[in-house]
Write a protein that holds these residues in place. Structure first.
Motif, PDB file in Angstrom:
ATOM      1  N   VAL A  96       1.180  -1.083  -0.058  1.00 16.82           N
ATOM      2  CA  VAL A  96       0.009  -0.040  -0.010  1.00 16.82           C
ATOM      3  C   VAL A  96       0.888   1.292  -0.157  1.00 16.82           C
ATOM      4  O   VAL A  96       1.894   1.290   0.571  1.00 16.82           O
ATOM      5  CB  VAL A  96      -0.837  -0.222   1.301  1.00 16.82           C
ATOM      6  CG1 VAL A  96      -1.799  -1.016   1.326  1.00 16.82           C
ATOM      7  CG2 VAL A  96      -0.159  -0.048   2.428  1.00 16.82           C
ATOM      8  N   PRO A  97       0.362   2.447  -0.648  1.00 15.91           N
ATOM      9  CA  PRO A  97       1.209   3.781  -0.457  1.00 15.91           C
ATOM     10  C   PRO A  97       1.044   4.151   1.102  1.00 15.91           C
ATOM     11  O   PRO A  97       0.236   3.968   1.623  1.00 15.91           O
ATOM     12  CB  PRO A  97       0.251   4.677  -1.221  1.00 15.91           C
ATOM     13  CG  PRO A  97      -0.460   3.674  -2.034  1.00 15.91           C
ATOM     14  CD  PRO A  97      -0.763   2.452  -1.351  1.00 15.91           C
ATOM     15  N   THR A 103      -8.912   6.927   0.418  1.00 11.29           N
ATOM     16  CA  THR A 103      -8.994   5.551  -0.431  1.00 11.29           C
ATOM     17  C   THR A 103      -8.265   5.428  -1.505  1.00 11.29           C
ATOM     18  O   THR A 103      -7.747   6.583  -2.136  1.00 11.29           O
ATOM     19  CB  THR A 103     -10.692   5.322  -0.550  1.00 11.29           C
ATOM     20  OG1 THR A 103     -11.178   6.178  -1.596  1.00 11.29           O
ATOM     21  CG2 THR A 103     -11.471   5.271   0.650  1.00 11.29           C
ATOM     22  N   ALA A 104      -8.310   4.320  -2.310  1.00 13.05           N
ATOM     23  CA  ALA A 104      -7.313   4.213  -3.398  1.00 13.05           C
ATOM     24  C   ALA A 104      -8.055   2.925  -4.021  1.00 13.05           C
ATOM     25  O   ALA A 104      -8.549   2.121  -3.346  1.00 13.05           O
ATOM     26  CB  ALA A 104      -5.956   4.036  -3.090  1.00 13.05           C
ATOM     27  N   PRO A 105      -8.010   2.835  -5.570  1.00  6.73           N
ATOM     28  CA  PRO A 105      -8.137   1.586  -6.156  1.00  6.73           C
ATOM     29  C   PRO A 105      -7.337   0.595  -5.802  1.00  6.73           C
ATOM     30  O   PRO A 105      -6.060   0.508  -5.407  1.00  6.73           O
ATOM     31  CB  PRO A 105      -8.027   2.108  -7.667  1.00  6.73           C
ATOM     32  CG  PRO A 105      -7.779   3.508  -7.756  1.00  6.73           C
ATOM     33  CD  PRO A 105      -7.332   3.950  -6.229  1.00  6.73           C
ATOM     34  N   VAL A 106      -7.796  -0.699  -5.916  1.00  7.21           N
ATOM     35  CA  VAL A 106      -7.189  -1.923  -5.513  1.00  7.21           C
ATOM     36  C   VAL A 106      -6.966  -2.691  -6.797  1.00  7.21           C
ATOM     37  O   VAL A 106      -7.686  -2.647  -7.708  1.00  7.21           O
ATOM     38  CB  VAL A 106      -7.661  -2.814  -4.540  1.00  7.21           C
ATOM     39  CG1 VAL A 106      -7.912  -2.062  -3.160  1.00  7.21           C
ATOM     40  CG2 VAL A 106      -9.097  -3.328  -4.971  1.00  7.21           C
ATOM     41  N   VAL A 107      -5.641  -3.305  -6.894  1.00  3.94           N
ATOM     42  CA  VAL A 107      -5.327  -4.156  -7.877  1.00  3.94           C
ATOM     43  C   VAL A 107      -4.668  -5.482  -7.651  1.00  3.94           C
ATOM     44  O   VAL A 107      -3.696  -5.781  -6.700  1.00  3.94           O
ATOM     45  CB  VAL A 107      -4.208  -3.618  -8.945  1.00  3.94           C
ATOM     46  CG1 VAL A 107      -3.825  -4.261 -10.079  1.00  3.94           C
ATOM     47  CG2 VAL A 107      -4.862  -2.015  -9.620  1.00  3.94           C
ATOM     48  N   ALA A 124       3.895  -5.602  -7.896  1.00  2.56           N
ATOM     49  CA  ALA A 124       2.857  -5.155  -6.957  1.00  2.56           C
ATOM     50  C   ALA A 124       3.466  -3.832  -6.414  1.00  2.56           C
ATOM     51  O   ALA A 124       2.763  -2.880  -5.938  1.00  2.56           O
ATOM     52  CB  ALA A 124       2.751  -6.249  -5.894  1.00  2.56           C
ATOM     53  N   ARG A 125       4.748  -3.690  -6.003  1.00  3.62           N
ATOM     54  CA  ARG A 125       5.414  -2.509  -5.367  1.00  3.62           C
ATOM     55  C   ARG A 125       5.416  -1.262  -6.604  1.00  3.62           C
ATOM     56  O   ARG A 125       5.195  -0.150  -5.998  1.00  3.62           O
ATOM     57  CB  ARG A 125       6.915  -3.007  -5.140  1.00  3.62           C
ATOM     58  CG  ARG A 125       6.975  -3.584  -3.861  1.00  3.62           C
ATOM     59  CD  ARG A 125       8.339  -3.763  -3.375  1.00  3.62           C
ATOM     60  NE  ARG A 125       9.566  -4.305  -4.202  1.00  3.62           N
ATOM     61  CZ  ARG A 125       9.790  -5.515  -4.225  1.00  3.62           C
ATOM     62  NH1 ARG A 125       9.291  -6.474  -3.499  1.00  3.62           N
ATOM     63  NH2 ARG A 125      10.702  -5.899  -5.235  1.00  3.62           N
ATOM     64  N   ARG A 126       5.401  -1.743  -7.682  1.00  4.11           N
ATOM     65  CA  ARG A 126       5.573  -0.636  -8.717  1.00  4.11           C
ATOM     66  C   ARG A 126       4.194   0.098  -8.566  1.00  4.11           C
ATOM     67  O   ARG A 126       3.921   1.374  -8.980  1.00  4.11           O
ATOM     68  CB  ARG A 126       5.885  -1.109 -10.009  1.00  4.11           C
ATOM     69  CG  ARG A 126       6.985  -1.673 -10.565  1.00  4.11           C
ATOM     70  CD  ARG A 126       7.262  -2.428 -11.948  1.00  4.11           C
ATOM     71  NE  ARG A 126       8.387  -3.527 -11.871  1.00  4.11           N
ATOM     72  CZ  ARG A 126       8.513  -4.267 -12.671  1.00  4.11           C
ATOM     73  NH1 ARG A 126       7.767  -4.103 -14.003  1.00  4.11           N
ATOM     74  NH2 ARG A 126       9.568  -5.299 -12.710  1.00  4.11           N
ATOM     75  N   LEU A 127       3.068  -1.061  -8.573  1.00  4.14           N
ATOM     76  CA  LEU A 127       1.805  -0.373  -8.504  1.00  4.14           C
ATOM     77  C   LEU A 127       1.135   0.452  -7.304  1.00  4.14           C
ATOM     78  O   LEU A 127       0.860   1.573  -7.229  1.00  4.14           O
ATOM     79  CB  LEU A 127       0.674  -1.487  -8.533  1.00  4.14           C
ATOM     80  CG  LEU A 127       0.512  -2.094  -9.883  1.00  4.14           C
ATOM     81  CD1 LEU A 127      -0.105  -3.564  -9.814  1.00  4.14           C
ATOM     82  CD2 LEU A 127      -0.432  -1.311 -10.797  1.00  4.14           C
TER      83      LEU A 127
END
Length: 302
Positions: A96-97, A103-107, A124-127
């Protein structure tokens, strides 16, 4: 319905194309390791050593770190999730950031056919570094998790029920979509087997999946494809006969049902071209595909 099929050229690699084709066959269980190495040894007459060939073809995960796990802008943990229709319980890598406000979108990030390796963790870290809540499950969790090498991981994944693995990823998608910081929008990106899983999710949970990005993945079972709504952003490698052979029929079905999709074909690159830990990596095409992926998620998940 949208369709935009493009071609991107790349330079010729010094390693013969046959070697990449054989590695693809080996990685997907069409030939065993003995046959793979035997074929590679035949290239010695062209001046290639086995060390040169294997180092170019087999992943070196020390190269696959674009965002460090120590990056101060993100926070990574391992989280378990219930999977009653799958293996009972799953586990994934949640990033997570760190300074996320609101809130934020999830991928959902889906690995290839060998478990949660370092390359997928880095994706995952790039996202997360781009502002998303990313979750990368490990299909091998019920067997102790990714073992640290692809050969063993591939055999472990092969030993598991595909149906139960699919249920685990459906459960993982629902788990991360309900994250306390989720904005309610779910995206998914997957590579190879993971690309198949994204196509499967688009067919099985079309209402929950808001954006899917399969990289060189085969489509869901034919009886499920009629449920796909999209939007999908589909990436293909130009030199990928196995996966590309499935596209004409899948594209026809997507058109018939009016599903929303965009497809890109990157000419002259191999299956796995986004994976920066192997000689199949094509930097220009990988960066273009990734920039398109981030633009797609930004549009669909905001």
């Amino acid at each position: 319905m949208k369709q935009n099929t493009e071609s991107v050229s790349t330079s010729t690699r010094p390693i013969p194309q046959e070697a990449f084709d054989w590695y693809d066959e080996y990685a997907h269980g069409l030939i065993d390791r003995r046959e793979f190495l035997s074929r590679l040894s035949g290239l010695a007459v062209l001046g290639f050593t086995m060390t040169t060939l294997t180092s170019a073809l087999i992943p070196n995960y020390a190269l696959a770190e674009q965002v460090s796990f120590n990056d101060p802008s993100i926070k990574a943990t391992y989280e378990k999730f219930p999977s009653p229709k799958g293996h009972g319980e799953g586990q994934g890598y949640l990033v997570v950031p760190r300074e996320l406000k609101g809130t934020a979108p999830v991928v959902l990030v889906v690995h290839e056919n060998r478990g949660l390796n370092p390359y997928i963790k880095d994706v995952a870290r790039r996202l997360a570094a781009a502002g998303y809540i990313a979750f990368a499950p490990d299909a091998l969790f019920s067997l102790g998790g990714y073992p640290g090498n692809d050969d063993e991981g591939r055999e472990m994944q092969k030993s598991l029920s595909r149906e139960l693995i699919e249920e685990d990823f459906i459960a993982a998608a629902n788990f991360v979509k309900s994250h306390e910081k989720s904005n309610g929008k779910l995206g998914a990106v997957g590579f190879c087997f993971g690309g198949y899983i994204v196509n499967m999710l688009a067919a099985v949970i079309p209402e929950q999946l808001d954006a899917g990005v399969p990289f060189y993945g085969t489509p869901a079972a034919q009886d499920l494809r009629k449920n796909v709504k999209g939007p999908l952003l589909i990436h293909f490698a130009g030199i990928d006969k196995r996966v590309n052979a499935t596209w004409p029929e899948y594209e026809k079905e997507l058109k018939e049902i009016g599903a929303e999709y965009t497809a890109h074909i990157y000419e002259g690159v191999n299956h796995g071209f986004h994976n920066d830990s192997t000689g199949r990596y094509a930097e220009k095409e990988a960066e273009l595909a990734w920039s398109r992926t981030l633009e797609f998620f930004s549009k669909q998940l905001a």
